[in-house]
Motif scaffolding. Sequence first.
Motif, PDB file in Angstrom:
ATOM      1  N   PRO A 145      46.564  43.812  55.954  1.00 43.14           N
ATOM      2  CA  PRO A 145      46.730  44.624  54.746  1.00 43.14           C
ATOM      3  C   PRO A 145      46.934  43.782  53.487  1.00 43.14           C
ATOM      4  O   PRO A 145      46.596  44.236  52.394  1.00 43.14           O
ATOM      5  CB  PRO A 145      47.954  45.485  55.053  1.00 43.14           C
ATOM      6  CG  PRO A 145      48.674  44.779  56.148  1.00 43.14           C
ATOM      7  CD  PRO A 145      47.624  44.048  56.929  1.00 43.14           C
ATOM      8  N   GLU A 146      47.442  42.568  53.620  1.00 42.57           N
ATOM      9  CA  GLU A 146      47.643  41.720  52.439  1.00 42.57           C
ATOM     10  C   GLU A 146      46.308  41.408  51.764  1.00 42.57           C
ATOM     11  O   GLU A 146      46.201  41.426  50.529  1.00 42.57           O
ATOM     12  CB  GLU A 146      48.358  40.410  52.810  1.00 42.57           C
ATOM     13  CG  GLU A 146      49.716  40.596  53.450  1.00 42.57           C
ATOM     14  CD  GLU A 146      49.671  40.903  54.951  1.00 42.57           C
ATOM     15  OE1 GLU A 146      48.593  40.800  55.584  1.00 42.57           O
ATOM     16  OE2 GLU A 146      50.723  41.268  55.493  1.00 42.57           O
ATOM     17  N   GLN A 147      45.274  41.132  52.558  1.00 43.12           N
ATOM     18  CA  GLN A 147      43.965  40.846  51.979  1.00 43.12           C
ATOM     19  C   GLN A 147      43.343  42.103  51.369  1.00 43.12           C
ATOM     20  O   GLN A 147      42.700  42.035  50.323  1.00 43.12           O
ATOM     21  CB  GLN A 147      43.023  40.232  53.032  1.00 43.12           C
ATOM     22  CG  GLN A 147      43.233  38.742  53.238  1.00 43.12           C
ATOM     23  CD  GLN A 147      44.556  38.408  53.911  1.00 43.12           C
ATOM     24  OE1 GLN A 147      45.048  39.144  54.748  1.00 43.12           O
ATOM     25  NE2 GLN A 147      45.152  37.302  53.510  1.00 43.12           N
ATOM     26  N   GLN A 148      43.568  43.234  52.024  1.00 41.95           N
ATOM     27  CA  GLN A 148      43.078  44.490  51.449  1.00 41.95           C
ATOM     28  C   GLN A 148      43.785  44.773  50.124  1.00 41.95           C
ATOM     29  O   GLN A 148      43.169  45.249  49.167  1.00 41.95           O
ATOM     30  CB  GLN A 148      43.293  45.642  52.426  1.00 41.95           C
ATOM     31  CG  GLN A 148      42.405  45.563  53.653  1.00 41.95           C
ATOM     32  CD  GLN A 148      42.650  46.721  54.578  1.00 41.95           C
ATOM     33  OE1 GLN A 148      42.708  47.877  54.147  1.00 41.95           O
ATOM     34  NE2 GLN A 148      42.786  46.441  55.864  1.00 41.95           N
ATOM     35  N   ALA A 149      45.075  44.470  50.056  1.00 37.12           N
ATOM     36  CA  ALA A 149      45.827  44.677  48.816  1.00 37.12           C
ATOM     37  C   ALA A 149      45.292  43.770  47.708  1.00 37.12           C
ATOM     38  O   ALA A 149      45.174  44.201  46.559  1.00 37.12           O
ATOM     39  CB  ALA A 149      47.318  44.421  49.046  1.00 37.12           C
ATOM     40  N   ASP A 150      44.952  42.530  48.045  1.00 41.97           N
ATOM     41  CA  ASP A 150      44.373  41.633  47.040  1.00 41.97           C
ATOM     42  C   ASP A 150      43.068  42.209  46.502  1.00 41.97           C
ATOM     43  O   ASP A 150      42.784  42.125  45.307  1.00 41.97           O
ATOM     44  CB  ASP A 150      44.142  40.237  47.629  1.00 41.97           C
ATOM     45  CG  ASP A 150      45.428  39.466  47.823  1.00 41.97           C
ATOM     46  OD1 ASP A 150      46.463  39.854  47.235  1.00 41.97           O
ATOM     47  OD2 ASP A 150      45.404  38.462  48.572  1.00 41.97           O
ATOM     48  N   TRP A 151      42.268  42.772  47.391  1.00 38.19           N
ATOM     49  CA  TRP A 151      41.007  43.388  46.979  1.00 38.19           C
ATOM     50  C   TRP A 151      41.287  44.595  46.087  1.00 38.19           C
ATOM     51  O   TRP A 151      40.658  44.778  45.045  1.00 38.19           O
ATOM     52  CB  TRP A 151      40.232  43.787  48.219  1.00 38.19           C
ATOM     53  CG  TRP A 151      38.860  44.346  47.990  1.00 38.19           C
ATOM     54  CD1 TRP A 151      38.250  44.623  46.803  1.00 38.19           C
ATOM     55  CD2 TRP A 151      37.919  44.704  48.993  1.00 38.19           C
ATOM     56  NE1 TRP A 151      37.005  45.136  47.005  1.00 38.19           N
ATOM     57  CE2 TRP A 151      36.772  45.193  48.348  1.00 38.19           C
ATOM     58  CE3 TRP A 151      37.940  44.673  50.381  1.00 38.19           C
ATOM     59  CZ2 TRP A 151      35.659  45.634  49.034  1.00 38.19           C
ATOM     60  CZ3 TRP A 151      36.810  45.115  51.053  1.00 38.19           C
ATOM     61  CH2 TRP A 151      35.689  45.583  50.383  1.00 38.19           C
ATOM     62  N   ALA A 152      42.256  45.418  46.482  1.00 38.13           N
ATOM     63  CA  ALA A 152      42.580  46.619  45.716  1.00 38.13           C
ATOM     64  C   ALA A 152      43.087  46.291  44.312  1.00 38.13           C
ATOM     65  O   ALA A 152      42.906  47.072  43.388  1.00 38.13           O
ATOM     66  CB  ALA A 152      43.612  47.463  46.458  1.00 38.13           C
TER      67      ALA A 152
END
Length: 182
Positions: free
Chosen positions: A118-125
């Motif tokens: 989820p950390e990488q998804q958050a960076d994308w978001a």
Amino acid sequence: MVNEPNQVLPFAALAAGIPADKLFPVDLDKAFALLDKIKSDVSVWPSSGDQQQQVLRSGEVDMAIMWNGRAYDLIQKGTPLDIVWDGALLDPGYIVVLKDAPHKDLAFKYMEYYATHPEQQADWAKVLPYGMANKKVASLLPEKVSDALPSSHDVVRIDPSWFAANQKEIAKRWQEFLAGAQ
């Protein structure tokens, strides 16, 4: 309005009085009848996210039904714009692997990584706040970014299987509608 019938037709059906919990199957006759009433007031039917942004930036349109990530990007770049979530639709996206993909094993490894980080998804978001696959993402974001995610709002979910099953009829009627055919 975006030139995407799978997104416009549910809005039209809702505007024609169909309750959100009865939206699918979409009553195409009611949706197209509503669109026929407002067609002359729609100055452009953008066919890309960039075009959605351009018509707002240039002032060609005063309001738009558009993708939330594109609206958020405009706001971040100084376009005076408010996102209104009342009546918003969620059109889900998917990650798929083709059955005969030459590097299927790598594709599945990527999907597993994506789903479990989820950390990488958050960076994308933070760059482009579209909905993310992991429910933990919103808690990892600043409030202004989290608020730009569809998952932070009460939205109506589009039924992609209904659209897939009815795509031929929808595409034909949409093209006739845009061309002005009755």
